[in-house]
Design a protein around this motif. Structure first.
Motif, PDB file in Angstrom:
ATOM      1  N   TYR A 165     -29.475  28.317  67.775  1.00  0.00           N
ATOM      2  CA  TYR A 165     -27.964  29.252  68.187  1.00  0.00           C
ATOM      3  C   TYR A 165     -26.844  29.164  67.667  1.00  0.00           C
ATOM      4  N   LYS A 166     -26.736  27.882  66.622  1.00  0.00           N
ATOM      5  CA  LYS A 166     -25.501  27.675  65.943  1.00  0.00           C
ATOM      6  C   LYS A 166     -24.982  28.838  65.641  1.00  0.00           C
ATOM      7  N   VAL A 167     -25.488  29.837  64.904  1.00  0.00           N
ATOM      8  CA  VAL A 167     -25.480  30.692  63.568  1.00  0.00           C
ATOM      9  C   VAL A 167     -25.546  31.539  64.778  1.00  0.00           C
ATOM     10  N   THR A 168     -26.142  32.122  65.193  1.00  0.00           N
ATOM     11  CA  THR A 168     -26.328  33.106  66.034  1.00  0.00           C
ATOM     12  C   THR A 168     -25.647  34.170  67.209  1.00  0.00           C
ATOM     13  N   ASP A 169     -25.901  32.740  67.991  1.00  0.00           N
ATOM     14  CA  ASP A 169     -24.980  32.614  69.324  1.00  0.00           C
ATOM     15  C   ASP A 169     -24.497  31.703  69.606  1.00  0.00           C
ATOM     16  N   SER A 170     -22.603  31.390  69.297  1.00  0.00           N
ATOM     17  CA  SER A 170     -22.288  29.864  69.952  1.00  0.00           C
ATOM     18  C   SER A 170     -22.088  29.611  70.864  1.00  0.00           C
ATOM     19  N   LEU A 171     -21.860  30.662  71.985  1.00  0.00           N
ATOM     20  CA  LEU A 171     -21.631  30.501  73.275  1.00  0.00           C
ATOM     21  C   LEU A 171     -22.923  29.667  74.087  1.00  0.00           C
ATOM     22  N   LYS A 172     -24.115  30.367  73.767  1.00  0.00           N
ATOM     23  CA  LYS A 172     -25.884  29.508  73.982  1.00  0.00           C
ATOM     24  C   LYS A 172     -25.895  27.877  72.991  1.00  0.00           C
ATOM     25  N   ALA A 173     -25.410  27.892  71.956  1.00  0.00           N
ATOM     26  CA  ALA A 173     -25.166  27.034  71.114  1.00  0.00           C
ATOM     27  C   ALA A 173     -24.515  26.307  72.004  1.00  0.00           C
ATOM     28  N   ARG A 174     -23.711  26.195  72.607  1.00  0.00           N
ATOM     29  CA  ARG A 174     -22.390  25.522  72.925  1.00  0.00           C
ATOM     30  C   ARG A 174     -22.829  25.065  74.380  1.00  0.00           C
ATOM     31  N   LYS A 175     -24.162  25.424  75.277  1.00  0.00           N
ATOM     32  CA  LYS A 175     -24.352  25.408  76.682  1.00  0.00           C
ATOM     33  C   LYS A 175     -25.405  24.378  75.900  1.00  0.00           C
ATOM     34  N   TYR A 176     -26.289  24.429  75.264  1.00  0.00           N
ATOM     35  CA  TYR A 176     -27.336  23.445  75.017  1.00  0.00           C
ATOM     36  C   TYR A 176     -26.119  22.157  74.219  1.00  0.00           C
ATOM     37  N   ALA A 177     -25.400  22.118  73.291  1.00  0.00           N
ATOM     38  CA  ALA A 177     -24.015  21.351  73.059  1.00  0.00           C
ATOM     39  C   ALA A 177     -23.955  20.519  74.333  1.00  0.00           C
TER      40      ALA A 177
ATOM     41  N   ASP B  92     -18.603  19.629  66.063  1.00  0.00           N
ATOM     42  CA  ASP B  92     -19.366  20.540  64.913  1.00  0.00           C
ATOM     43  C   ASP B  92     -19.166  21.964  65.269  1.00  0.00           C
ATOM     44  N   LEU B  93     -19.851  22.915  66.311  1.00  0.00           N
ATOM     45  CA  LEU B  93     -18.704  24.232  67.027  1.00  0.00           C
ATOM     46  C   LEU B  93     -17.781  24.503  66.811  1.00  0.00           C
ATOM     47  N   LEU B  94     -16.805  23.678  67.111  1.00  0.00           N
ATOM     48  CA  LEU B  94     -15.451  23.944  67.643  1.00  0.00           C
ATOM     49  C   LEU B  94     -14.858  23.701  66.022  1.00  0.00           C
ATOM     50  N   ARG B  95     -15.513  23.417  65.093  1.00  0.00           N
ATOM     51  CA  ARG B  95     -14.735  22.638  63.889  1.00  0.00           C
ATOM     52  C   ARG B  95     -13.467  21.599  64.177  1.00  0.00           C
ATOM     53  N   LYS B  96     -13.754  20.469  64.327  1.00  0.00           N
ATOM     54  CA  LYS B  96     -12.899  19.730  65.331  1.00  0.00           C
ATOM     55  C   LYS B  96     -13.315  18.457  64.586  1.00  0.00           C
ATOM     56  N   ASP B  97     -13.352  18.025  63.433  1.00  0.00           N
ATOM     57  CA  ASP B  97     -13.762  16.609  63.196  1.00  0.00           C
ATOM     58  C   ASP B  97     -13.317  15.820  63.379  1.00  0.00           C
ATOM     59  N   SER B  98     -11.232  15.992  63.441  1.00  0.00           N
ATOM     60  CA  SER B  98     -10.957  14.989  63.882  1.00  0.00           C
ATOM     61  C   SER B  98     -11.422  13.913  65.268  1.00  0.00           C
ATOM     62  N   THR B  99     -12.189  15.378  66.437  1.00  0.00           N
ATOM     63  CA  THR B  99     -12.175  14.779  67.448  1.00  0.00           C
ATOM     64  C   THR B  99     -13.357  13.672  66.809  1.00  0.00           C
ATOM     65  N   TYR B 100     -13.755  14.237  66.062  1.00  0.00           N
ATOM     66  CA  TYR B 100     -15.547  13.500  66.334  1.00  0.00           C
ATOM     67  C   TYR B 100     -14.789  12.078  66.213  1.00  0.00           C
ATOM     68  N   PHE B 101     -14.230  12.116  64.350  1.00  0.00           N
ATOM     69  CA  PHE B 101     -14.319  10.959  64.392  1.00  0.00           C
ATOM     70  C   PHE B 101     -13.169  10.070  64.208  1.00  0.00           C
ATOM     71  N   ASN B 102     -12.097  10.303  65.918  1.00  0.00           N
ATOM     72  CA  ASN B 102     -11.498   9.460  66.306  1.00  0.00           C
ATOM     73  C   ASN B 102     -11.905   8.575  67.951  1.00  0.00           C
ATOM     74  N   TYR B 103     -13.377   9.793  68.040  1.00  0.00           N
ATOM     75  CA  TYR B 103     -14.440   9.291  69.133  1.00  0.00           C
ATOM     76  C   TYR B 103     -14.794   7.833  69.344  1.00  0.00           C
ATOM     77  N   ILE B 104     -15.422   8.386  66.881  1.00  0.00           N
ATOM     78  CA  ILE B 104     -16.724   7.363  66.566  1.00  0.00           C
ATOM     79  C   ILE B 104     -15.320   6.205  66.205  1.00  0.00           C
ATOM     80  N   ASP B 105     -14.604   6.400  66.450  1.00  0.00           N
ATOM     81  CA  ASP B 105     -13.015   4.934  65.871  1.00  0.00           C
ATOM     82  C   ASP B 105     -12.781   4.035  66.762  1.00  0.00           C
ATOM     83  N   SER B 106     -12.915   4.936  68.027  1.00  0.00           N
ATOM     84  CA  SER B 106     -12.366   4.701  69.519  1.00  0.00           C
ATOM     85  C   SER B 106     -13.531   3.715  69.790  1.00  0.00           C
TER      86      SER B 106
END
Length: 563
Positions: free
Chosen positions: A42-54, A79-93
């Protein structure tokens, strides 16, 4: 009757609550693989559903205290929200916490996630730095499983840096490791390894090996039900067929692979597929289709904003196409795009080859860009343009003439020197270093004996035997390879290979000068005459000794004999 609407609404609310509850329960019952598949579905076709599964994936991993899947869940959400910096900050922490008490898994795995992210987006230098750190931790804490996975990634980076031999060595080392230690195999990474080895052999044009490992990767994907990998095996088959000049077959393979590659959102391979299809159509003379696929590369870049190497080739094609069409505005547009992506790629991959830039010189493009802008603004007359072109062509012709004249002068000087030397020492084939008798750990008697036998070897033209080797000659002279090598080095001033090649070249120089018939031979026949196995090795040795090509030398010799 008047209560029916109210009852209907109540019924619908109860049904909706029950349905939502059942849906929530059904999501919670899914395992990590099932949630991942649903997320990508659902990542491309329905981002709301994809977010539920994520979110369900993330919540499940926290509940089960599964650190690796917590990170994966965080990636899906970011990835859904296009927030790469949030992901990197989480990994770095997490890196910051795990570095205090490192273990076999952390922080090595975390650095590899950053490496993978940068690799997928073609930030090669950043990717390499993170994989090197990850590899260091696996070696410190002896995690062989992760170590070979990370080495495979470094192999990919070496391949993209054109260190093809090193890339192959790393991959084969991992392949042999897994054969001896199959319990360490990560199935997905192992598929990638087989596919990359196929690519290594393709680069060496060893098609049988390339096809073998590609078939192995395809069989392995089917065995493990990795159907999403099948398009990549088809893509690799297309690469092999393209390299074999089977253009129509290659086009069919790439087109067959593209839908699966699009589903995987692998924009790097997708762009490369378009690039290869364009090359195949160009080779078949179908310029309309070639143009179409180069425009698709441009369209993909506009959509994703991901910069990669295939765009260089596409923009060079489009520049030349619109130059021929005399469409200056589009030509200028693609020149600007080329210069932009070329500049970014070069800054990211400082050690990578500048092949595409060299094929279409950057300075010339910049000059051409300025010239087009000037023409569009000022509408230079046809006469002035013709005059400018004539001057440029004249300048190039003069430069080429001077270069050829100077080259010819140097070659003639080298030729004259060889002829003079031949006249002065016709009876001596090789005499450099002959007075040097000393050799550590070898008696003078043995040295003199071997030198005497070498003299006979030279006199009897033993070097014309194409099968002669150091060990064979040592056996003939009743000595050992070590003694013979040392004595040649110290008394002839060169190693064994150079010694034999010098003898052969000096001998053929004498033959060519004295024997008119030999001069009529082909280069391959001349090479065979003095012991070389092929024309290429002979030409290289001849040029090394004389600074001349054999064909030029023979032609000059013939001219001299005529005069």
């Amino acid at each position: 009757m008047k209560y029916y609407p109210t009852l209907t609404i109540v019924f619908l609310l109860i049904y909706s609550i029950n349905t939502c509850s059942q849906t929530k329960d059904s999501i919670n019952n899914l395992n990590f693989d099932e949630l991942t598949n649903k997320y990508y579905e659902y990542k491309v076709t329905d981002s709301l559903k994809a977010r539920k599964y994520a979110q369900a994936f993330f919540n499940k991993s926290i509940k089960e205290k599964d650190t690796i899947n917590v990170i994966n869940g965080k990636y899906y959400l970011c990835d859904l929200l296009r927030k790469d910096s949030t992901y990197f900050n989480y990994i770095d922490s997490i890196i910051s916490r795990t570095k205090r008490k490192p273990n076999k898994m952390f922080p090595a795995y975390l650095y590899s996630l950053k490496g993978r992210y940068y690799l997928n987006r073609y930030y090669l230098n950043k990717s390499l730095k993170n994989y090197i750190i990850a590899l260091k931790y696996t070696e410190l804490y002896k995690n062989d499983s992760l170590k070979h996975i990370f080495k495979q990634k470094i192999s990919i980076l070496k391949y993209r840096n054109k260190n093809f031999t090193e890339s192959k060595m790393i991959n084969l080392d991992s392949y042999n490791f897994y054969k001896e230690n199959p319990h360490f195999i990560n199935p997905r990474e192992y598929y990638t390894l087989l596919s990359n080895i196929s690519s290594n052999y393709l680069k060496e044009k060893k098609y049988d090996s390339a096809i073998f490992f590609n078939k192995e990767s395809s069989k392995y994907a089917l065995k493990n039900n990795f159907l999403f990998f099948i398009p990549y095996s088809i893509y690799r088959k297309g690469q092999i067929e393209l390299d074999q000049k089977k253009y129509s077959l290659a086009i069919s393979r790439f087109k067959e692979a593209i839908p699966g590659i699009i589903d995987e959102e692998n924009y790097y391979i997708l762009s490369e597929s378009y690039n290869y299809i364009s090359k195949a159509y160009t080779s078949l003379g179908n310029n309309d289709e070639a143009l179409k696929y180069n425009l698709l590369i441009d369209s993909l870049y506009s959509k994703t904003k991901i910069i990669q190497k295939s765009q260089r080739n596409a923009y060079l094609y489009l520049i030349n196409h619109y130059k021929e069409k005399k469409d200056l505005k589009k030509q200028l547009n693609y020149i600007e795009k080329f210069l932009k992506i070329d500049s970014i790629l070069n800054s990211r991959e400082k050690n990578l080859s500048k092949t595409f830039s060299e094929k279409y010189d950057k300075k010339r493009l910049i000059a051409e860009k300025e010239k087009i802008i000037y023409e569009l603004k000022n509408d230079i007359s046809t006469f002035q343009k013709s005059k400018n072109y004539f001057l440029v062509i004249l300048f190039i012709v003069i430069i080429l003439f001077l270069y050829q004249y100077n080259k010819r002068k140097i070659q003639k000087k080298s030729f004259d020197k060889i002829i003079t030397d031949l006249k002065n020492k016709k009876t001596t084939i090789l005499n450099e270093g002959e007075n040097k008798i000393e050799s550590s750990n070898i008696s003078k008697e043995i040295i003199n004996d071997i030198l005497s036998k070498l003299h006979s070897f030279e006199k009897n033209k033993g070097f014309t035997n194409s099968d002669i080797t150091l060990s064979k000659l040592a056996k003939e002279l009743n000595t050992n390879s070590n003694y013979l090598s040392k004595i040649i080095n110290q008394n002839k001033g060169v190693n064994f290979s150079t010694y034999v090649n010098k003898l052969r070249i000096n001998y053929i120089l004498l033959l060519l000068e004295e024997n008119e018939v030999i001069r009529k031979y082909t280069i391959a026949a001349i090479a065979n005459e003095v012991g070389f196995k092929n024309a290429e090795s002979f030409s290289k040795a001849f040029f090394k000794e004389t600074k001349l090509k054999p064909s030029f030398y023979i032609k000059e010799l013939e001219n001299q004999k005529v005069t």
